[in-house]
Write an enzyme that holds these catalytic residues in place. Structure first.
Site, PDB file in Angstrom:
ATOM      1  N   THR A  25       1.191  -1.727  -0.273  1.00 35.59           N
ATOM      2  CA  THR A  25       0.402   0.198   0.191  1.00 35.59           C
ATOM      3  C   THR A  25       1.029   0.872  -0.236  1.00 35.59           C
ATOM      4  OG1 THR A  25      -1.723  -1.331   0.812  1.00 35.59           O
ATOM      5  CG2 THR A  25      -1.854   1.450   1.437  1.00 35.59           C
ATOM      6  N   HIS A 177      -7.795 -10.815  -1.996  1.00 35.86           N
ATOM      7  CA  HIS A 177      -7.119 -10.753  -0.562  1.00 35.86           C
ATOM      8  C   HIS A 177      -7.771 -10.933   0.650  1.00 35.86           C
ATOM      9  CE1 HIS A 177      -4.427  -8.165   2.408  1.00 35.86           C
ATOM     10  NE2 HIS A 177      -4.601  -7.547   2.295  1.00 35.86           N
ATOM     11  N   ASN A 180      -5.030 -10.691   6.875  1.00 38.73           N
ATOM     12  CA  ASN A 180      -4.692  -9.247   7.554  1.00 38.73           C
ATOM     13  C   ASN A 180      -5.482  -8.491   8.240  1.00 38.73           C
ATOM     14  OD1 ASN A 180      -2.180  -9.381   6.374  1.00 38.73           O
ATOM     15  ND2 ASN A 180      -1.730  -8.483   4.690  1.00 38.73           N
ATOM     16  N   TYR A 182      -8.817  -8.079   7.096  1.00 40.90           N
ATOM     17  CA  TYR A 182     -10.084  -6.738   6.295  1.00 40.90           C
ATOM     18  C   TYR A 182     -11.114  -7.959   5.864  1.00 40.90           C
ATOM     19  CZ  TYR A 182      -5.914  -3.926   5.716  1.00 40.90           C
ATOM     20  OH  TYR A 182      -5.674  -3.252   5.875  1.00 40.90           O
ATOM     21  N   ASN A 237      -4.222  -5.710  12.045  1.00 43.87           N
ATOM     22  CA  ASN A 237      -5.434  -5.295  12.078  1.00 43.87           C
ATOM     23  C   ASN A 237      -6.498  -5.628  13.271  1.00 43.87           C
ATOM     24  OD1 ASN A 237      -5.649  -3.056   9.768  1.00 43.87           O
ATOM     25  ND2 ASN A 237      -5.152  -4.753   8.788  1.00 43.87           N
TER      26      ASN A 237
HETATM   27  C1  8OZ Z   1      -0.509  -0.890   5.223  1.00 41.87           C
HETATM   28  C2  8OZ Z   1      -1.249  -0.427   5.031  1.00 41.87           C
HETATM   29  C3  8OZ Z   1      -2.777  -0.193   5.239  1.00 41.87           C
HETATM   30  C4  8OZ Z   1      -2.967  -1.282   3.676  1.00 41.87           C
HETATM   31  C5  8OZ Z   1      -2.688  -5.147   4.158  1.00 41.87           C
HETATM   32  C6  8OZ Z   1      -3.498  -3.591   2.254  1.00 41.87           C
HETATM   33  O1  8OZ Z   1      -1.846  -5.109   5.653  1.00 41.87           O
HETATM   34  C7  8OZ Z   1      -3.177  -4.101   3.337  1.00 41.87           C
HETATM   35  C8  8OZ Z   1      -2.470  -2.079   4.052  1.00 41.87           C
HETATM   36  C9  8OZ Z   1      -0.346  -2.304   4.630  1.00 41.87           C
HETATM   37  O2  8OZ Z   1      -3.024  -5.923   3.104  1.00 41.87           O
END
Ligand code: 8OZ
Length: 366
Positions: A25, A177, A180, A182, A237
């Site tokens: 990112t 994806h 992480n 999401y 996250n």
């Molecule tokens: C770092 C900052 C913002 C998003 C991920 C899409 O960790 C990200 C991400 C990484 O998969």
């Protein structure tokens, strides 16, 4: 003996070596539209066997950070065409990473300034990035609302449309994806999914949305153009699962018949330690479960690899090794790995947002 520098075909995509540029990112797409500067950045790195773009939102609802790109509007597809053309001109291969952030977002980034969506109304204790007067500021994510079951087919459809848009934009394929913390990872894991309907509770139910997305994307563009990214134990996250080994065994067994191009696994904490004492995981067993179920995709490994570790991984049977931060500061990383370095150090201050500085101005070997 096979080395990192030998070609490999993953699904329908022929790679000149086994080195992938991991998704990174960079927050340089104002209004979610890819720019000519991004085309330069990716083309500079086209000697990677495979470039995986930064995470790219499949819908406005899927946006969670300032100035990350999208793949749901005509001007975004047009912007990506400039990127894929530049990479192909330079002899590279490029897939885009399809992203829905779920609860990792902020009301300011959502359509109509609404609440971000999630499997359950449980806030993630993590930060996202907004822009104030052009400068990145890290803020807490907003309180999410739980998705109604009737909304889920629309999200699956957004993935399908984004996959078709990716092919229209000239990509060689897509990476789903599912890592992480999401949306898809939020559905998979117990810490974020407390649903009591067909999408929560049992492992099978928690994996249901992911499998519907995989089926939709593969149905639209073919398994040979579809990869997937998983992170069984990352704490990124604020994500956690009570029992990840059987969960991900089930996931890879379900993926096996889809004829995917590759399975991309983040080992340990994303961008951090490869081993977590409180979150043990057996990656060899995961791969064995996938192969035992008939899965033939290339096995891509990621997280903190250097040349020695990557060579060891290939010797141990990994098909592709993904490098992240080293690609930020070494556009010619493949050549540098070939000759054993030296390597430029990345500047963290320019990771997220800004212009050419710390983006397209890292030097190549003379
Ligand atoms: C770092 C900052 C913002 C998003 C991920 C899409 O960790 C990200 C991400 C990484 O998969």
């Amino acid at each position: 003996m096979t080395t990192l520098f030998d070609p490999i075909t993953v699904g329908d995509i022929a790679l000149s070596n086994r080195i992938a540029m991991a998704p990174l990112t960079r927050n340089r797409a104002p209004n979610a539209v890819p720019t000519p500067l991004m085309a330069t950045y990716y083309a500079q790195r086209a000697t990677a066997g495979l470039l995986i773009t930064e995470a790219t939102a499949i819908s406005h609802q899927g946006q969670g950070y300032a100035d990350v790109p999208g793949l749901y509007a005509p001007e975004q597809i047009a912007g990506w065409k400039g990127v894929t053309a530049a990479v192909h001109q330079a002899g590279g291969r490029i897939v885009t990473q399809l992203w829905h952030v779920g609860r990792v977002s902020h009301t300011e980034l959502q359509p109509g300034q609404g609440a971000p969506v999630a499997p359950s109304a449980i806030r993630a204790h993590t930060k996202t990035v907004l822009l104030k007067d052009g400068a990145p500021v890290f803020v807490d994510t907003s309180e999410p609302r739980a998705l109604d079951i009737a909304e889920l087919p629309g999200i699956v459809e957004d993935y399908r449309r984004a996959a078709l848009a990716a092919i229209e934009a000239g990509f060689d394929g897509v990476e789903i994806h599912a890592a992480n913390g999401y949306l898809l990872d939020q559905f998979l894991k117990t810490g974020s999914n407390q649903r009591t309907d067909a999408y929560g509770g049992s492992i099978e139910n928690r994996a249901r949305l992911l499998m519907e997305v995989v089926a939709a994307v593969v149905g639209a563009i073919g398994g040979g153009r579809t990869g997937i990214r998983l992170s069984p134990v990352t704490p990124a996250n604020d994500i956690i699962d009570a029992d990840p080994q059987p969960l991900f065994t089930h996931v890879v067994q379900q993926l096996a018949p889809h004829g995917l191009a590759y399975v991309h696994v983040i080992e340990g904490a994303t961008g951090g330690p490869r081993e977590l004492a409180d979150r043990p995981f057996d990656y060899a067993a995961l791969k064995a479960a996938y192969r035992a179920a008939g899965g033939k995709a290339a096995w891509m490994v990621n997280n903190g690899y250097d040349l020695a570790l990557a060579n060891q991984a290939v010797a141990d049977g990994a098909d592709v090794v993904a490098f992240g931060r080293p690609f930020i500061s070494n556009p010619d990383l493949v050549q540098r790995l070939r000759v054993g370095g030296p390597f430029n150090e990345p500047d963290r201050n320019t990771f997220y947002g800004g212009g050419a500085q710390g983006y397209t101005d890292y030097p190549v070997l003379g």
